[in-house]
Enzyme design. Structure first.
Site, PDB file in Angstrom:
ATOM      1  N   GLY A 129      47.712  34.058  38.321  1.00  0.00           N
ATOM      2  CA  GLY A 129      46.730  32.763  37.821  1.00  0.00           C
ATOM      3  C   GLY A 129      46.105  33.215  36.862  1.00  0.00           C
ATOM      4  CD  GLU A 189      51.995  50.561  32.682  1.00  0.00           C
ATOM      5  OE1 GLU A 189      52.181  51.922  32.221  1.00  0.00           O
ATOM      6  OE2 GLU A 189      52.079  50.493  33.908  1.00  0.00           O
ATOM      7  N   GLY A 235      36.275  37.779  32.565  1.00  0.00           N
ATOM      8  CA  GLY A 235      37.728  38.280  32.618  1.00  0.00           C
ATOM      9  C   GLY A 235      38.725  37.746  31.067  1.00  0.00           C
TER      10      GLY A 235
HETATM   11  N1  ACO Z   1      43.699  33.025  40.244  1.00  0.00           N
HETATM   12  C1  ACO Z   1      44.008  31.798  39.275  1.00  0.00           C
HETATM   13  N2  ACO Z   1      43.195  31.577  38.053  1.00  0.00           N
HETATM   14  C2  ACO Z   1      42.187  32.702  38.133  1.00  0.00           C
HETATM   15  C3  ACO Z   1      41.921  33.706  38.866  1.00  0.00           C
HETATM   16  C4  ACO Z   1      42.714  34.041  39.926  1.00  0.00           C
HETATM   17  N3  ACO Z   1      42.709  34.821  40.589  1.00  0.00           N
HETATM   18  N4  ACO Z   1      41.084  34.588  38.393  1.00  0.00           N
HETATM   19  C5  ACO Z   1      40.399  33.761  37.254  1.00  0.00           C
HETATM   20  N5  ACO Z   1      41.248  32.779  36.899  1.00  0.00           N
HETATM   21  C6  ACO Z   1      41.026  31.743  36.019  1.00  0.00           C
HETATM   22  C7  ACO Z   1      39.891  31.226  36.041  1.00  0.00           C
HETATM   23  O1  ACO Z   1      39.734  29.837  36.368  1.00  0.00           O
HETATM   24  C8  ACO Z   1      39.756  30.756  34.308  1.00  0.00           C
HETATM   25  O2  ACO Z   1      40.197  29.712  34.007  1.00  0.00           O
HETATM   26  P1  ACO Z   1      39.544  28.696  32.939  1.00  0.00           P
HETATM   27  O3  ACO Z   1      39.695  29.482  31.521  1.00  0.00           O
HETATM   28  O4  ACO Z   1      40.511  27.527  33.002  1.00  0.00           O
HETATM   29  O5  ACO Z   1      38.286  28.478  33.238  1.00  0.00           O
HETATM   30  C9  ACO Z   1      40.282  32.209  33.818  1.00  0.00           C
HETATM   31  O6  ACO Z   1      41.051  32.749  34.708  1.00  0.00           O
HETATM   32  C10 ACO Z   1      39.483  33.190  33.100  1.00  0.00           C
HETATM   33  O7  ACO Z   1      38.402  33.400  34.449  1.00  0.00           O
HETATM   34  P2  ACO Z   1      37.211  34.477  34.146  1.00  0.00           P
HETATM   35  O8  ACO Z   1      36.096  33.890  34.717  1.00  0.00           O
HETATM   36  O9  ACO Z   1      37.018  35.031  32.606  1.00  0.00           O
HETATM   37  O10 ACO Z   1      37.671  35.698  35.189  1.00  0.00           O
HETATM   38  P3  ACO Z   1      37.086  36.761  35.864  1.00  0.00           P
HETATM   39  O11 ACO Z   1      35.830  37.238  35.224  1.00  0.00           O
HETATM   40  O12 ACO Z   1      36.764  36.202  36.924  1.00  0.00           O
HETATM   41  O13 ACO Z   1      38.063  37.801  35.967  1.00  0.00           O
HETATM   42  C11 ACO Z   1      39.814  39.003  37.499  1.00  0.00           C
HETATM   43  C12 ACO Z   1      39.169  37.752  36.695  1.00  0.00           C
HETATM   44  C13 ACO Z   1      39.713  40.112  36.441  1.00  0.00           C
HETATM   45  C14 ACO Z   1      41.067  38.848  37.882  1.00  0.00           C
HETATM   46  C15 ACO Z   1      38.596  39.285  38.281  1.00  0.00           C
HETATM   47  O14 ACO Z   1      38.712  38.099  39.497  1.00  0.00           O
HETATM   48  C16 ACO Z   1      38.872  40.525  39.341  1.00  0.00           C
HETATM   49  O15 ACO Z   1      38.131  41.405  38.845  1.00  0.00           O
HETATM   50  N6  ACO Z   1      39.325  40.509  40.487  1.00  0.00           N
HETATM   51  C17 ACO Z   1      39.891  41.633  41.081  1.00  0.00           C
HETATM   52  C18 ACO Z   1      40.615  42.742  40.653  1.00  0.00           C
HETATM   53  C19 ACO Z   1      41.888  42.362  40.389  1.00  0.00           C
HETATM   54  O16 ACO Z   1      42.659  41.538  40.976  1.00  0.00           O
HETATM   55  N7  ACO Z   1      42.349  42.738  39.179  1.00  0.00           N
HETATM   56  C20 ACO Z   1      43.639  42.402  38.373  1.00  0.00           C
HETATM   57  C21 ACO Z   1      44.651  43.213  39.328  1.00  0.00           C
HETATM   58  S1  ACO Z   1      46.404  43.115  38.750  1.00  0.00           S
HETATM   59  C22 ACO Z   1      46.222  44.271  37.497  1.00  0.00           C
HETATM   60  O17 ACO Z   1      45.225  44.959  37.582  1.00  0.00           O
HETATM   61  C23 ACO Z   1      47.318  44.640  36.547  1.00  0.00           C
END
Ligand code: ACO
Length: 382
Positions: free
Chosen positions: A174, A102, A118
């Site tokens: 997403g 999980e 990410g």
């Molecule tokens: N919605 C849709 N697509 C997304 C999103 C989103 N919110 N965030 C990233 N992506 C896509 C990107 O466009 C990318 O697509 P590609 O491979 O086609 O280019 C892919 O996902 C990977 O993107 P990365 O750049 O590697 O992701 P990033 O480093 O920005 O990390 C993360 C994503 C972890 C969600 C970051 O935005 C973050 O820390 N957000 C705030 C915390 C958060 O929301 N955490 C998740 C909560 S849910 C949980 O914890 C269980």
């Protein structure tokens, strides 16, 4: 502790991915596994991880995040920069016996978001989880591995299938989809182990032992090639038909390559059309993420008193059987079966249960589908 020291090889990667691989190879970013259960754990890293999660998941209670990060049943897979700042991390809990992990939460620091971290973090996580699963099965620890180990994981030996489950924040769905997660839940063993969260959507990802996620582009390319080669052997999908003069195309059958049988059947038999529509509606219901309680009959072994309360059980597999045997003589009978299945669920399960919630979602979904296909249903009912 895990260090990254892989060579990059000749893999075709996106620019973002290349940059991430370079950062790890040059040790600008490193991987650390930290858990309170380890007496030697670097507590300062845990504190930094807690700060990152609190900053990035600002709607979650701070105290809750603190407890999760320091919970000794949890492990934190952290990405740290050269000054030992935590720039990304996944807090997770392994359920080895139940074959799933999980993710409690994950986050990437603002400065590193949208740069591929990410995605790369999730790839590392999948490989790391495999290693942990395998080590657990063999009864050996895996505390001091390198990412080289992750990248050249033991001969991709198949272990028991396992899953990663998490309640995804709705804004992050997403992202999870891009990492191979799905809202269509097929894995059932999480029930009773993960708490139900409001405001999140349960998503799952099956981890394939035979895929090296750190080389997934390569894997996908070679699979695509193999698929096309195999398809060429069984049909002529690779043959490109050209239309010399578009004014000659009046009907579908005029398109070169259109399948003969589709052109030669002037009108579908109404019985066939009925079965097709019902089959489609059943498959659509089966694909709904909340339909998992309705896929198979309720087992009398697992729920001994079920049949005392529910005298006419119904589920989607029974409906599929009825279609195969052409037992439906009208769409109304099928709709009645879906309603029976849902009302059984409402009757047997309390309002606060996951099953009740699932039935509500499926009911709403089915209502929308019936509205959408009203014209076809009305025609069949004529
Ligand atoms: N919605 C849709 N697509 C997304 C999103 C989103 N919110 N965030 C990233 N992506 C896509 C990107 O466009 C990318 O697509 P590609 O491979 O086609 O280019 C892919 O996902 C990977 O993107 P990365 O750049 O590697 O992701 P990033 O480093 O920005 O990390 C993360 C994503 C972890 C969600 C970051 O935005 C973050 O820390 N957000 C705030 C915390 C958060 O929301 N955490 C998740 C909560 S849910 C949980 O914890 C269980």
């Amino acid at each position: 502790m895990i260090f990254f020291s892989q060579s990059d090889g000749q893999v075709q990667r996106s620019e973002k991915e290349q940059e991430m691989h370079r950062s790890f190879r040059d040790r600008d970013i490193m991987l650390r596994m930290v858990s309170s259960s380890d007496a030697d754990a670097d507590r300062s890293l845990l504190l930094k991880a807690k700060c990152l999660f609190q900053k990035q998941l600002s709607k979650m209670p701070r105290e809750y995040i603190f407890r999760q990060v320091f919970d000794d049943k949890h492990v934190n897979m952290l990405l740290v920069d050269r000054s030992s700042e935590v720039v990304g991390g996944i807090c997770y809990r392994p359920f080895f016996e139940e074959s799933f992990v999980e993710i409690v939460f994950l986050a990437v620091d603002y400065d590193y978001q949208v740069r591929g971290m990410g995605g790369f973090m999730m790839d590392l996580f999948k490989e790391s989880a495999k290693l942990e699963m395998k080590s657990h099965a063999e009864g050996v620890g895996c505390s001091s591995k390198t990412v080289d180990d992750l990248n050249s994981f033991p001969e991709r030996a198949a272990g028991r299938p396992f899953y990663i489950m998490t309640y995804a924040d709705n804004f992050a769905i997403g992202y999870f989809m891009k990492q191979g997660f799905s809202t269509r839940i097929r894995f059932g063993c999480w029930i009773g182990f993960i708490k139900d969260y409001e405001g999140g959507t349960l998503v799952e990802c099956r981890v394939y032992w035979e895929i090296n996620y750190l080389r997934r582009r390569e894997v996908v390319e070679s699979m695509k090639e193999k698929l096309f080669r195999d398809m060429e052997k069984v049909n002529d999908c690779h043959v490109v038909h050209r239309i010399a003069d578009y004014s000659d195309v009046k009907r579908i059958c005029d398109i070169p390559g259109a399948r003969d049988e589709e052109c030669s059947t002037p009108q579908l038999q109404s019985g066939t059309a009925l079965n097709r529509l019902i089959s489609y509606l059943i498959s659509d219901l089966k694909c709904n993420a909340s339909a998992w309680p309705f896929l198979k009959p309720v087992s009398a072994e697992e729920v001994p008193d079920y049949h005392e309360h529910i005298l006419q059980p119904m589920d989607l597999s029974m409906m599929s059987g009825k279609v195969e045997r052409s037992e439906y003589s009208g769409i109304g009978e099928f709709i009645d079966d879906v309603r029976l299945m849902l009302s059984n669920c409402f009757r047997y399960n309390g309002k606060d249960t996951q099953y009740h919630k699932c039935a509500q979602i499926v009911q709403e979904h089915f209502g929308k589908k019936l509205a959408f296909y009203k014209h076809a249903i009305d025609r069949l009912a004529e």
